[in-house]
Design an enzyme around this catalytic site. Structure first.
Site, mmCIF file in Angstrom:
data_model
loop_
_atom_site.group_PDB
_atom_site.id
_atom_site.type_symbol
_atom_site.label_atom_id
_atom_site.label_comp_id
_atom_site.label_asym_id
_atom_site.label_seq_id
_atom_site.Cartn_x
_atom_site.Cartn_y
_atom_site.Cartn_z
ATOM 1 N N CYS A 1 -2.504 34.121 30.181
ATOM 2 C CA CYS A 1 -1.259 33.357 30.011
ATOM 3 C C CYS A 1 -0.147 33.899 30.899
ATOM 4 C CB CYS A 1 -0.813 33.350 28.549
ATOM 5 S SG CYS A 1 -1.989 32.557 27.438
ATOM 6 N N ASN A 2 -0.506 34.322 32.094
ATOM 7 C CA ASN A 2 0.496 34.842 33.026
ATOM 8 C C ASN A 2 0.196 34.290 34.425
ATOM 9 O OD1 ASN A 2 2.177 36.527 34.711
ATOM 10 N ND2 ASN A 2 2.380 37.872 32.936
#
Length: 604
Positions: free
Chosen positions: A412-413
């Site tokens: 999630c980056n």
């Protein structure tokens, strides 16, 4: 490196001995004065495997859960909006929890307010909603921002705000008075959850000094710090950073393992008078309102004004016991930081030293070099002896079989993933158009990784955990060649990866494979041996159903009747037989020489 020297001195086919209780005094000064083994035994009896996903969520202490359960058995937590004795007791516990959390963050109620939220993501969204960004202002977020921060751009775009993704090193230029566009929001993480890179907490103070703020004004730039990953292994010390950030987002389970339904937004008191009024109100956030007229009066204290509905008072009470257990076990967050730093340095050194016999690296570690500061999170990919990447999903599957829990993907980056994996926005958009999405099994595209492996360490991580990881990588992938038919160089049962994991008394009851994704499973006949290939169980999820002219496989979520299709493998004939109610059986050859691309029409 010490461990590797011991292992490499042996014959390749001979599993190494179990690691000693300590490794040459690596943690002699930072294992809580020699108490780590006892801490793990008494407080974390659930650690049956090598758990290395603490950035995802750490492990809760036994004393925390026991004390919380005991309080629930002797007290009655009640809705704090009532006025009876139990309600007032609950409200007092909530108020005290705010003060204790502020003390943990190195500040007090005089400087910051605590607004409880569902999680860190909710805290970030709330901060964005109440920041008084002007239409000609900017929303700036740094490359290493979590998706929850990047997602603020949708809210900002709805307001006509200029969006500006930047590198952290560009902050000075972006926030300079000479180019100020109006009231703006700058958001960045204290620690990148992909690589572990850390960033200073004094940005807000630096910006404040540029503009010379006073008590009756606010500088044009508001600063939001995502501290979800950072606060678990380092002290925030908010009072040590001058003006301090306007907002700090925190997550309780990231720090303590539990409670999982509780986050917090810390808001600087001096910024409160300038906040934008939140559009939605609910529960006890208003002091008065009418049903038939658009009139309402918000509560005066910022906590009650922003906490919609009833706060999660059970989890807030749990927070008390989490803080108690943390202090009793580790004394302070400074001790945790010292321990995490020592474990991380050891892990990075060992991973970077892993070599194939031809001298090539086994692991490509992202970051943890140069002058940048990194926290207890290490992202890496594994390479074969020719320097080719090995799919991280395959590595993760083998790790699970070996009793090692780690993370695989992009975490999630998006910004950090693009940076370290050298992925352009155009490449990611192309991958999406081909049906590749976050969280699927596509780990290599054109022999290039689209994600990575991540190990992250917590307050109770031991050197032995790292040794088990290194042993696993060494014996699975040292001198491995991608052209080999099976990915595992040694059988898992000869590796002695995790004594605790392998000591479980269990037996396989049945083996079920799913030849066609989203269709019914097929049980391998009892007493029949079944091959394991580099991709897992043979014939498991090797086929998908696709509509003509579509690039995406059909899924049971969209086509529930797919559950009626029952594949079965005819072992003697090497065919896959498909059965469905009201339809004749369909037989497909599984022989390599017979497998050809063809279209078979049916109605199911």
């Amino acid at each position: 490196m010490e461990l590797q020297k011991r292992l490499l001195a042996q014959q390749p086919a001979t599993p190494p001995p179990s690691p000693p209780a300590s490794t040459n005094g690596i943690l002699s000064a930072s294992d809580y004065n020699g108490r780590l083994d006892e801490i793990r035994r008494t407080e974390y009896p659930q650690l049956k495997t090598v758990f290395l996903d603490h950035t995802g969520s750490t492990v809760c202490a036994a004393s925390h859960i026991q004390a919380f359960a005991a309080e629930l058995m002797t007290q009655i937590p009640a809705n704090p909006h009532s006025r009876h004795v139990e309600s007032q007791w609950t409200q007092a516990r909530i108020d005290h929890a705010r003060d204790r959390l502020l003390a943990f963050a190195g500040t007090s109620a005089e400087r910051y307010a605590v607004v409880f939220t569902a999680n860190a993501t909710a805290a970030i969204r709330l901060a964005a909603e109440i920041t008084p960004i002007e239409q000609h202002g900017e929303f700036c977020y740094t490359r290493e921002s979590h998706t929850s921060v990047v997602g603020v751009r949708s809210l900002a775009a709805d307001q006509g705000v200029h969006l500006r993704p930047i590198e952290f090193t560009d902050i000075g230029e972006v926030t300079a008075p000479a180019r100020c566009r109006g009231t703006s929001l700058l958001a960045y993480p204290a620690q990148c959850n992909f690589s572990g890179q850390r960033f200073p907490l004094n940005v807000a103070d630096t910006v404040s000094k540029l503009y010379g703020s006073t008590s009756d004004t606010h500088v044009p730039w508001w600063v939001l710090v995502d501290a979800a990953a950072y606060a678990a292994s380092s002290p925030l010390r908010l009072d040590a950073h001058g003006a301090g950030p306007d907002f700090v987002a925190m997550s309780m389970y990231k720090i303590f393992g539990a409670p999982t339904g509780l986050g917090a937004l810390l808001i600087r008191r001096s910024s409160v008078p300038f906040l934008r009024t939140k559009r939605y109100f609910g529960g006890g956030t208003v002091a008065g309102l009418t049903f038939d007229q658009p009139w309402q009066v918000y509560r005066s204290d910022i906590e009650a004004r922003l906490e919609d509905g009833t706060v999660n008072f059970h989890d807030i009470i749990s927070l008390h016991h989490a803080l108690d257990a943390h202090a009793n076990i580790y004394d302070s967050i400074d001790m945790v930081a010292r321990h995490a730093r020592a474990v991380t340095e050891y892990a990075v050194r060992e991973l970077q030293a892993l070599r194939h016999r031809n001298g090539r690296l086994v692991c490509e570690v992202y970051g943890h070099t140069g002058e940048s500061v990194f926290g207890p999170t290490v992202a890496f990919n594994v390479k074969d002896r020719a320097g080719r990447y090995i799919g991280y999903m395959e590595v993760e599957r083998l790790a699970v079989m070996a009793g090692i829990s780690l993370r695989a993907g992009r975490f999630c980056n998006p910004g950090a993933a693009q940076k370290w994996l050298c992925l352009s926005a155009q490449e990611l958009m192309k991958h999406a158009s081909l049906g590749y999405v976050c969280g699927d099994d596509h780990d290599l595209v054109d022999d290039k990784p689209v994600g990575a492996l991540r190990v992250s360490f917590g307050a109770m991580t031991s050197i032995e955990d790292i040794d088990q990881l290194v042993k696993f990588l060494l014996y699975q992938f040292r001198d491995y060649n991608m052209s080999e038919s099976a990915i595992s160089r040694l059988p898992i049962d000869t590796m002695e990866i995790s004594p605790t994991a392998l000591s479980v008394n269990a037996q396989v009851d049945k083996v079920i494979i799913y030849p066609i994704k989203s269709c019914h499973g097929w049980t391998v006949p009892s007493g029949t041996s079944w091959p394991v290939t580099r991709h897992g169980l043979k014939y498991d999820r090797v086929f998908v159903l696709m509509r003509e002219h579509s690039l995406l496989p059909m899924q049971q979520k969209q086509v529930p009747n797919m559950a009626l299709i029952r594949p079965r493998v005819d072992i003697d004939k090497s065919t896959l037989v498909l059965d469905a109610p009201g339809h004749e059986s369909l037989e497909i050859s599984l022989r390599p020489e017979d497998l050809k691309l063809e279209t078979t029409e049916t109605q199911v």
